[in-house]
Design a protein around this motif. Structure first.
Motif, mmCIF file in Angstrom:
data_model
loop_
_atom_site.group_PDB
_atom_site.id
_atom_site.type_symbol
_atom_site.label_atom_id
_atom_site.label_comp_id
_atom_site.label_asym_id
_atom_site.label_seq_id
_atom_site.Cartn_x
_atom_site.Cartn_y
_atom_site.Cartn_z
ATOM 1 N N GLU A 107 -5.466 4.225 -7.493
ATOM 2 C CA GLU A 107 -5.025 5.161 -6.400
ATOM 3 C C GLU A 107 -4.760 4.242 -5.142
ATOM 4 O O GLU A 107 -3.909 4.363 -4.250
ATOM 5 N N TYR A 110 -1.387 2.899 -5.484
ATOM 6 C CA TYR A 110 -0.412 3.635 -4.888
ATOM 7 C C TYR A 110 -0.433 3.765 -3.436
ATOM 8 O O TYR A 110 0.866 3.923 -2.757
ATOM 9 N N PHE A 111 -1.627 3.572 -2.816
ATOM 10 C CA PHE A 111 -1.705 3.616 -1.360
ATOM 11 C C PHE A 111 -0.722 2.485 -0.875
ATOM 12 O O PHE A 111 -0.116 2.692 0.076
ATOM 13 N N ASP A 114 2.898 3.060 -1.253
ATOM 14 C CA ASP A 114 3.227 4.259 -0.491
ATOM 15 C C ASP A 114 3.369 3.615 0.968
ATOM 16 O O ASP A 114 4.242 4.102 1.948
#
Lengths: 152, 1160
Positions: A107, A110-111, A114
């Motif tokens: 995660e 992903y952060f 992003d």
């Protein structure tokens, strides 16, 4: 950019980010197909290939393949640069990143992605400001987590 | 409640977190699927808990599983729950999960609108950021429409972090909701000059992406971008701008000229390869768009080619690849500049990277000329020999054929050489492209008449050595060439030196091992050869030999008659019978050759692949019309078997048909010849050439003299090389000859064979070794021009082809959502938000109205308000409008959209209830509109809504329905104000003046108007008396009418559906500020979820949580009173325990709830 994939040499998907709406079934098919194509390429081959109506730009870092699909008119070299920049960001964030970091903190990966790319476009060309944004957000998360623990 | 939270946390200690899950999966490599299914069960349990931390953890794990390919769409609703957590930690996870799992088809997306809006306006920039990032992945047309305005506002946020994200996401919004482009564009343009470089580059990115798709709308930005290009030092931005210019220049050549200089400067100065590459690409694009032949630009091309050469020579494979790729773009317009680097490109054929070799091959395709074709192909043939993998070798093979056959064999000067190349290619073992080679052989032999003699000889050799081709493996694709060989030898058998030998070769027993379709061709062409042989023998009056030939066929054909392949069997038995008959005649010394030959007479012309498609449909022919009435179903079954036996029954019918055809064909042939003779585009044997065909027909195909110095016999030998040498010699000779004949200006007729006359030096005029007559493919008369449409109608970017320079019209403003209209809405606007078809129809009238009401408009804002289930409303009030079926359909389409509005307003938790309800039974239709008053002319129904923004205002929506056959106009709505509640009247109006209803009603039509009331205390229900006056206008007369009514302001109407989370709810109850009351309802005979839905719908509550037959609900008044309900049910009895900080409000609400249920 249409999508970005991270997968291991064994053909395990580690990260996928789709920047255009794609049906789940098509995603799976494309991932499978693309992994086969990329993994079949020899190490000395160039990083670009034409696949369906897309251009694939990939690069291998240690055991991980970073693979981006861009459109016909896009610049391959800058896409390669994007991949490299992302790897640098991961490296800075995790401190010499390895595949396990990404598996266990997927995660977080992903952060970071992003903060770096949005809707397939580069958000910020400065590494520093991306990292700063991540740190700030993480800090916010820590605080609320701590609060949570206290409450519990 | 508190216990639950504690319990949740304790549970959590035993839960797996993401790391545990990952570890677990890694430890269960053997039974991964099983392990994961137990994990999913656990996750399902976790999701049922109230603790948001547990839920978030579960959702995080699901996101991981989703990546592994497991379906997690069932948890979509839980993802929404986690998204709407107030804590950033969970919100972040929720949005991440949503961005990975949601797509346009995800139902719950429509529940997120309000949550996203809330997050977008959060004071915490990271909340906003996370929402924007998530939204960029799952934005739908609905979300884009509803949030466009919010995002547009964010483009001017104080924080650059938000600005840049907002700018980037606008691109996605434009794609989903193209109407937003024009209103948002001015602000987007502003951002090109944002002080923050990140925002600026984001704006450049978005505009470049937009412009790339529809460049013509962005031409006006060119000066701005030009300025940016010359001032920016950021390579990322520069690349985008340069790319944008690449898209703009084809539309504006002047721009191109201006660009060349700064671009060449950049090419000279930059050290960044990516920028260099982009510049080169754009310069190429610019030069392509400029009219070629401008001398000063050849320098730029040279520069590009030079730089590309450096790239290609680089050791970096990537640069090499891109260099070749860009080269191929130059090649299209400036082939000569590239051709001088042939050496380099041929060198790339030796590269170890296959993708580079393939690129080089692509380049070669465009680099060939008459001069170098043979040389290049020779190189390629060497590579074919060396190639390891069959894929690459096959690629080489197809490329060779592509290169040679391109533009109608334009570059081939010597077809003997080409045939030899094809024959050499047949030596490739295991190639898939036997078919391709075969079709080339056929094509060349058919279309190049002059080469037939040579081709036939080569093919005869191939047939003779067929065993070399077939090898051991049946599946060997190369045996396809035998198909071509057999056909060519048969069809053009008059060219055969020794037809008897070929005939014998074609009837060898080994042939029976070939694939069926090839055998069939063998058999058929054996018959053709037989005819030729007969003729030859009869010409020599050698009847003995002729009879021997017949005997040969009679001996060999039975093998084929036994073939398992129907086609082979059928042909063989036909021909066998024919030969037997011929033999009988021969024994009677009858000459048969001529008649046998007649069987195969007639010339075959190549037909263009699209010819059939291009046959124009004759006037008056309707292809869709039935020829015979379609048979009834029962008949069709009887008829089916007939098809199988069709051959037998309609025999005589058919033969008649063919008779007509033959006559017709003969006639057509004549016509065609005429046509061809008159057609300037038809390459025909020019009468000036030495080959003059005095009569049409197969017999008159000229025989090319074969240079016997060329060895042709063994197909295993590489012969094409010799052609190369010969060709060089020939050209040398030609040159010498030309020098001799220099004085003779007169152009001579070109000679057949090797003798060629002089020509100018340019390569285009290198004379072909043979006078070649390439027959063009036939097209039907009146062929229609090609109508291929190259634009994909489904391209989402097509919708963004919008003129951005036109000033914005009011109608284009983005929908702004505020919670309440301050002033009455004009009916036109009201209709707009309700139905699309009406909008277009009424647009003009609306515009007029708006002009009239300019003054009012200043105070007025266009605010489509929320409609509660207008679908039901329409069924209730628009029954009479059934005539408009289309509209109905539109409504159905819109249903989802309205639904979404409902949920959107209700917010997250309300949908818990709706979410669960959907799994159970469908809800009965509900409407909150209740009757206000009714008489024979008009019916009024109304609904009252409030919202958080203004604690002293409610909006009364009244639907007026004209029940009469007359026109209703000048409607005036007036209410007798009380101390507590007052109708809001426009400025300047007296306290007792009525409000004009802003529309007229034609017969049978209904329309909605809204009236704003100010209220002071909301704890008590209120009734206001009022009157509606209106004029009834029929054909003869018009009368004044009035209708009295009582507006009932229930306490419910002051409540607003507000989501509440269980933890906040628990705290609220614990706080002790609320006073309780309770209610019992007996004899309630409806499912619990219906009951809840009714309370939610009619009384504006939302479900906080529901466990079995017990639910907690929450609502809030416009003045901020909390109303909490605990609803329990057992055996038709419903007990409601309620708490509120205002007891009288609570009492009244409970009374109203009681009333609602007493009605059902």
């Amino acid at each position: 950019m249409r999508f970005m994939l991270l997968f291991s040499r064994q053909g395990k998907l580690r990260l996928q980010k789709w920047y255009t709406a794609t049906a789940e079934r098509d995603k799976k098919k494309m991932v499978r197909e693309l992994m086969q194509v990329v993994l079949a390429r020899k190490p000395k081959m160039c990083s670009f290939l034409e696949w369906r109506d897309l251009k694939i730009v990939y690069k291998r870092y240690a055991s991980l393949y970073f693979c981006c699909a861009v459109e016909e008119q896009d610049n391959e070299l800058i896409t390669l640069e994007v991949i490299h920049r992302f790897v640098e960001l991961l490296d800075k964030y995790f401190g010499s990143v390895c595949e396990l970091d990404i598996i266990f903190n997927f995660e977080k990966a992903y952060f970071i992605l992003d903060e770096f790319l949005m809707g397939g476009e580069i958000q910020d060309t400065s590494k520093k400001s991306v990292l700063k944004a991540i740190e700030q957000a993480d800090l916010l998360q820590e605080v609320s987590l701590n609060l949570k623990h206290k409450m519990a | 409640m508190a216990l639950k939270i504690v319990k949740g946390s304790i549970d959590r200690m035993f839960d797996k977190n993401l790391q545990d899950l990952v570890r677990g999966i890694r430890n269960h490599k053997e039974d991964e699927a099983k392990y994961i299914s137990t994990c999913i069960d656990e996750i399902k349990q976790e999701l049922k808990q109230d603790n948001i931390a547990v839920k978030a953890n579960a959702v995080c794990k699901l996101t991981y599983l989703q990546m592994l390919g497991y379906d997690v769409s069932w948890a979509a609703f839980n993802i929404v729950e986690v998204m709407s957590s107030s804590k950033f930690t969970y919100k972040r996870i929720g949005y991440l999960a949503a961005s990975q799992c949601f797509h346009e088809g995800t139902d719950v997306i429509m529940l997120t609108t309000n949550q996203i809006r809330k997050d977008l306006s959060s004071p915490n920039q990271y909340d906003t950021g996370v929402a924007l990032t998530g939204l960029s992945c799952f934005v739908t047309p609905d979300l884009a429409r509803d949030l466009a305005n919010d995002i547009m506002t964010l483009m001017s946020h104080t924080k650059p972090y938000i600005r840049k994200k907002a700018v980037l996401i606008m691109y996605k919004v434009f794609l989903k909701y193209p109407e937003s482009l024009r209103p948002a564009f001015p602000r987007l343009k502003e951002k090109l000059e944002d002080p923050d470089p990140g925002v600026q580059s984001a704006a450049v990115n978005v505009i470049c992406e937009l412009a790339r798709r529809n460049p013509k709308n962005y031409l006006s930005l060119a000066p701005l971008f030009f300025k940016l290009m010359t001032s920016s030092t950021n390579n990322w931005v520069l690349i985008k701008i340069i790319k944008l210019f690449g898209a703009l220049t084809p539309l504006e050549p002047r721009l191109g000229k201006k660009l060349i200089e700064p671009l060449t400067n950049l090419i000279h100065s930059t050290s960044a390869m990516s920028l260099l590459y982009e510049c080169v690409n754009t310069v190429i694009a610019v030069l392509i768009s400029l009219s070629s032949g401008m001398p000063n630009h050849s320098a730029s091309i040279q520069l590009c080619v030079q730089k590309l050469r450096i790239l290609i020579e680089d050791s970096d494979q990537n640069l090499k690849y891109l260099g070749l790729l860009a080269m191929s773009k130059i090649l299209k317009t400036h082939p000569k500049s590239v051709q001088s680097h042939k050496d380099l490109i041929l060198q790339c054929l030796d590269d170890k990277d296959e993708s580079i070799r393939l690129r080089a091959l692509d380049l070669l395709y465009g680099m060939v000329s008459k001069k170098n074709l043979m040389e290049i192909v020779k190189k390629l043939m060497l590579h074919v020999d060396k190639a390891e993998g069959t894929t690459y070798r096959d690629e080489l093979l197809t490329k060779i054929i592509d290169i040679c056959s391109q533009s109608n064999y334009q570059y081939i000067t010597n077809f003997e050489w080409y045939i030899s190349i094809l024959v050499e290619l047949t030596r490739l073992e295991g190639t898939r492209h036997g078919h391709l080679i075969a079709s080339q052989m056929l094509d060349v032999a058919i279309r190049v008449k002059a080469i037939r003699g040579f081709a036939v000889a080569q093919m005869a050799t191939l047939l003779d050595n067929a065993h070399l081709l077939t090898g051991n493996t049946q599946r060997n694709g190369i045996c396809e060439v035998l198909y071509a060989a057999a056909w060519i030898c048969g069809e053009f058998s008059e060219h055969l030196e020794d037809p008897m030998q070929t005939l014998e070769a074609m009837l060898r027993p080994k042939v029976a091992t070939l694939p069926g379709h090839i055998q069939a061709v063998y058999v058929q062409n054996a018959a053709k050869l037989f005819a030729t042989v007969l003729q030859k023998h009869e010409g020599e009056t050698d009847s003995q030999a002729a009879q021997e030939t017949s005997q040969l066929l009679i001996d060999r054909l039975p093998l084929f008659v036994q073939s398992a392949n129907l086609e082979v069997q059928e042909r063989a038995s036909c021909i066998l019978q024919l030969v037997k008959y011929i033999q009988k005649l021969q024994q009677k010394n009858v000459e048969v050759a001529e008649e046998v030959t007649a069987l195969f007479a007639g010339e075959l012309n190549p037909v263009a692949p699209k010819a059939q498609k291009k046959v124009p449909i004759p006037e008056g022919l309707d292809l869709d019309a039935w020829i015979n009435e379609p048979p009834s179903e029962s008949e069709s079954e009887d008829e089916k078997p007939k098809v199988v036996f069709a051959k037998e029954e309609p025999k005589h019918y058919r033969s008649r048909h063919t008779e007509v055809d033959e006559k017709e064909l003969a006639r057509r042939r004549e016509v065609r010849k005429q046509e061809q003779a008159n057609n300037p585009f038809y390459i025909k044997a020019s009468p000036s050439s030495q080959k003059v065909y005095d009569a049409p027909g197969v017999e008159h195909i000229p025989v090319v003299q074969i240079d016997l110095s060329v060895p042709l016999k063994v197909p295993g030998m590489p012969m094409s090389d010799q052609y190369l040498k010969l060709e060089e010699e020939r050209r040398q000779k030609e040159k010498a000859e030309r020098k001799k004949k220099e004085k003779k200006k007169k152009r001579e007729k070109r000679g057949k064979g090797r003798k060629a006359d002089s020509g100018p030096e340019s390569e285009e005029d290198i004379t072909p070794a043979h006078q070649v007559d390439i027959v063009t493919e036939e097209m039907p008369e009146n062929a229609l021009p090609s109508d291929d449409d190259d634009k994909d109608p489904n391209d989402p970017h097509k919708a963004l082809d919008i003129d951005l320079d036109k000033p914005l019209a009011d109608s284009e403003k983005l929908p702004v959502r505020t919670h309440r209209p301050e002033v009455l809405k004009s009916p036109a606007e009201d209709r707009d938000s309700k139905s699309v078809p009406q909008e277009t129809k009424k647009k003009s009238s609306k515009e007029k109205k708006e002009k009239k009401k300019d003054k009012e408009k200043d105070r007025k804002q266009i605010k489509p308000t929320v409609h509660w289930f207008p679908v039901q409303k329409s069924s209730k009030h628009k029954k009479k409008k059934q005539k408009k079926e289309k509209e109905e359909k539109e409504k159905k389409k819109k249903k989802r959209h309205h639904h979404h509005h409902h949920h959107g307003d209700a917010g997250g938790e309300d949908s818990v209830q709706n979410g669960t309800v959907e799994e159970e039974e469908p809800l009965p239709p509900m409407s909150n509109y209740s009757l206000l008053a009714e008489n024979s002319y008009i019916k009024m129904v109304y609904d009252i809504q409030g919202n958080h923004q203004d604690e002293s205002k409610v909006v009364v929506s009244v639907i007026f329905e004209n029940k009469s056959d007359s026109f209703l106009k000048s409607m005036e709505f007036n209410v007798l104000d009380s101390l507590n509640s007052k109708l809001q009247r426009p400025e300047g109006a007296g306290p007792h003046d009525g409000l004009t209803v802003p529309f007229q009603l034609p017969p049978g039509v209904s329309n909605e108007a809204r009236f704003v009331f100010s209220v002071q205390s909301i704890v008590m229900p209120q009734k206001l008396k009022g009157t509606l006056t209106f004029i009834v206008k029929s054909d003869e007369s018009s009368t004044h009418e009035k209708l009295d009514f009582k507006l009932h302001f229930t306490c419910t109407s002051y409540l607003i559906t507000t989501p509440c989370y269980s933890d906040a709810y628990a705290k609220l109850l614990e706080s002790g500020d609320l006073k309780g009351s309770s209610l019992r309802l007996e004899g309630i005979n409806m499912p619990f979820h219906h009951l809840l839905a009714r309370i939610c719908f009619h009384h504006h509550f939302s479900v906080v949580e529901r466990i079995d037959s017990c639910a907690s609900m929450y609502s809030r008044s416009i003045q901020g009173h909390h109303v909490c309900l605990l609803v329990k049910t057992s055996d038709q009895t419903v007990s409601i325990d309620a708490k509120c900080d205002e007891p009288s409000l609570l009492g009244n609400v409970l009374d109203e709830i009681k009333q609602t249920f007493s009605k059902c």
